[in-house]
Design an enzyme around this catalytic site. Sequence first.
Site, PDB file in Angstrom:
ATOM      1  N   HIS A  25      -6.960   2.831   4.111  1.00 25.10           N
ATOM      2  CA  HIS A  25      -6.294   3.580   5.395  1.00 25.10           C
ATOM      3  C   HIS A  25      -7.998   3.585   6.302  1.00 25.10           C
ATOM      4  O   HIS A  25      -7.449   3.715   7.387  1.00 25.10           O
ATOM      5  CB  HIS A  25      -5.902   4.935   5.326  1.00 25.10           C
ATOM      6  CG  HIS A  25      -4.602   5.077   4.616  1.00 25.10           C
ATOM      7  ND1 HIS A  25      -4.268   4.403   3.606  1.00 25.10           N
ATOM      8  CD2 HIS A  25      -3.650   5.127   5.232  1.00 25.10           C
ATOM      9  CE1 HIS A  25      -2.946   4.508   3.353  1.00 25.10           C
ATOM     10  NE2 HIS A  25      -2.311   5.224   4.762  1.00 25.10           N
ATOM     11  N   CYS A  80     -11.014   3.250   0.474  1.00 24.26           N
ATOM     12  CA  CYS A  80      -9.538   3.259   0.825  1.00 24.26           C
ATOM     13  C   CYS A  80      -9.232   2.371   1.978  1.00 24.26           C
ATOM     14  O   CYS A  80      -9.832   2.521   3.037  1.00 24.26           O
ATOM     15  CB  CYS A  80      -9.386   4.713   1.138  1.00 24.26           C
ATOM     16  SG  CYS A  80      -7.779   5.140   1.676  1.00 24.26           S
ATOM     17  N   ASP A 139       0.953  -1.195   0.080  1.00 25.33           N
ATOM     18  CA  ASP A 139      -0.107   0.136  -0.051  1.00 25.33           C
ATOM     19  C   ASP A 139       0.935   1.305  -0.042  1.00 25.33           C
ATOM     20  O   ASP A 139       2.083   1.103   0.149  1.00 25.33           O
ATOM     21  CB  ASP A 139      -0.940   0.149   1.307  1.00 25.33           C
ATOM     22  CG  ASP A 139      -1.829   1.224   1.497  1.00 25.33           C
ATOM     23  OD1 ASP A 139      -2.545   1.518   0.223  1.00 25.33           O
ATOM     24  OD2 ASP A 139      -1.870   1.748   2.624  1.00 25.33           O
ATOM     25  N   SER A 140       0.381   2.516  -0.190  1.00 23.39           N
ATOM     26  CA  SER A 140       1.177   3.483   0.067  1.00 23.39           C
ATOM     27  C   SER A 140       1.672   3.862   1.322  1.00 23.39           C
ATOM     28  O   SER A 140       2.721   4.656   1.479  1.00 23.39           O
ATOM     29  CB  SER A 140       0.221   4.853  -0.559  1.00 23.39           C
ATOM     30  OG  SER A 140      -0.832   4.958   0.610  1.00 23.39           O
ATOM     31  N   CYS A 167      -4.649  -1.571  -1.728  1.00 29.38           N
ATOM     32  CA  CYS A 167      -4.887   0.063  -1.895  1.00 29.38           C
ATOM     33  C   CYS A 167      -5.945   0.202  -3.103  1.00 29.38           C
ATOM     34  O   CYS A 167      -5.720  -0.284  -4.194  1.00 29.38           O
ATOM     35  CB  CYS A 167      -3.266   0.506  -2.407  1.00 29.38           C
ATOM     36  SG  CYS A 167      -3.389   2.294  -2.955  1.00 29.38           S
ATOM     37  N   GLU A 226      -1.894   8.625   8.730  1.00 31.44           N
ATOM     38  CA  GLU A 226      -0.333   8.214   8.665  1.00 31.44           C
ATOM     39  C   GLU A 226       0.374   9.065  10.016  1.00 31.44           C
ATOM     40  O   GLU A 226       1.251   8.532  10.113  1.00 31.44           O
ATOM     41  CB  GLU A 226       0.287   8.667   7.330  1.00 31.44           C
ATOM     42  CG  GLU A 226      -0.139   7.694   6.374  1.00 31.44           C
ATOM     43  CD  GLU A 226       0.380   6.520   6.103  1.00 31.44           C
ATOM     44  OE1 GLU A 226       1.715   6.337   6.561  1.00 31.44           O
ATOM     45  OE2 GLU A 226      -0.035   5.431   5.633  1.00 31.44           O
TER      46      GLU A 226
END
Length: 260
Positions: free
Chosen positions: A184, A182, A9-10, A72, A150
């Site tokens: 996240h 998403c 993932d990012s 992601c 994050e």
Amino acid sequence: MQKSIGVFDSGVGGLSVLAHIHQHLSAESLIYVADTAYMPYGCKTAAEVTDRCLKISDFLVEKGAQAIVVACNTATAVAINLLRERYNIPVIGMEPPLKPAVIHSRTGVVGVLATSGTVSSERFNSLKSRFAADARLLVQPCPGLVERIEAGDLTGAETRAILTAYLKPLLEQGVDTLVLGCTHYPYVIPLIGEIAGDAVTILDTGDAIARELKRQLMLRGRLSQESQCGAVQFWSTGSPSEKLISRLWGQHVDVGQLDI
Ligand code: DGL
């Protein structure tokens, strides 16, 4: 070389998917890459995100990945076809669960929270016309939210303010089902629940992806026969994210620095 499953993932978002994979496939060795140096993907061009996906997937294949999970939605939306063409192993991606959401909704008003990259992609628009043509779909891009997560701020005032601003218009229009587009966002489900209230159902696809991965490995006879729990390895391209990764994973883990 040890066989493993590569997941990326990012940043830390894909850990929400990795947890389901680890739960369903505990004997498998897993390698997770957080592309923290290049996060967020949601506001990057398709070409930039695709380039990152190729670099990370090459690394995972070199490490012995027998399947890759693109944990992601943004990366899946722009790069999954290319990844599937390039590698001769199962490549599994994320997709916002529009179909189950439309089936579940009583009001017929469904909210989608996702990154700008995902909602502007062709893949998402095709999903929308295939599965949500009969519903009122309120699509809400959420710039800034991934960065808060994050930063480790899952419950603080700033994250609450961002989420409230994105959710309020949807709630005012009668949304009863919210799609998390998403990886996240599952980390802020408690906060979303507080803002949206109990009457709103929140849908996420982490568990379904883990089951699909298991199905694909079984079909190919590639499920690990080990009786012990598989190792989980963590890598990050960015500044030390060991603390946050350990927190979200629920135990202290070492995170390798990856320069790609
Ligand atoms: N976790 C990601 C997704 O599912 C990417 C978020 C981002 O980096 O913008 O879309």
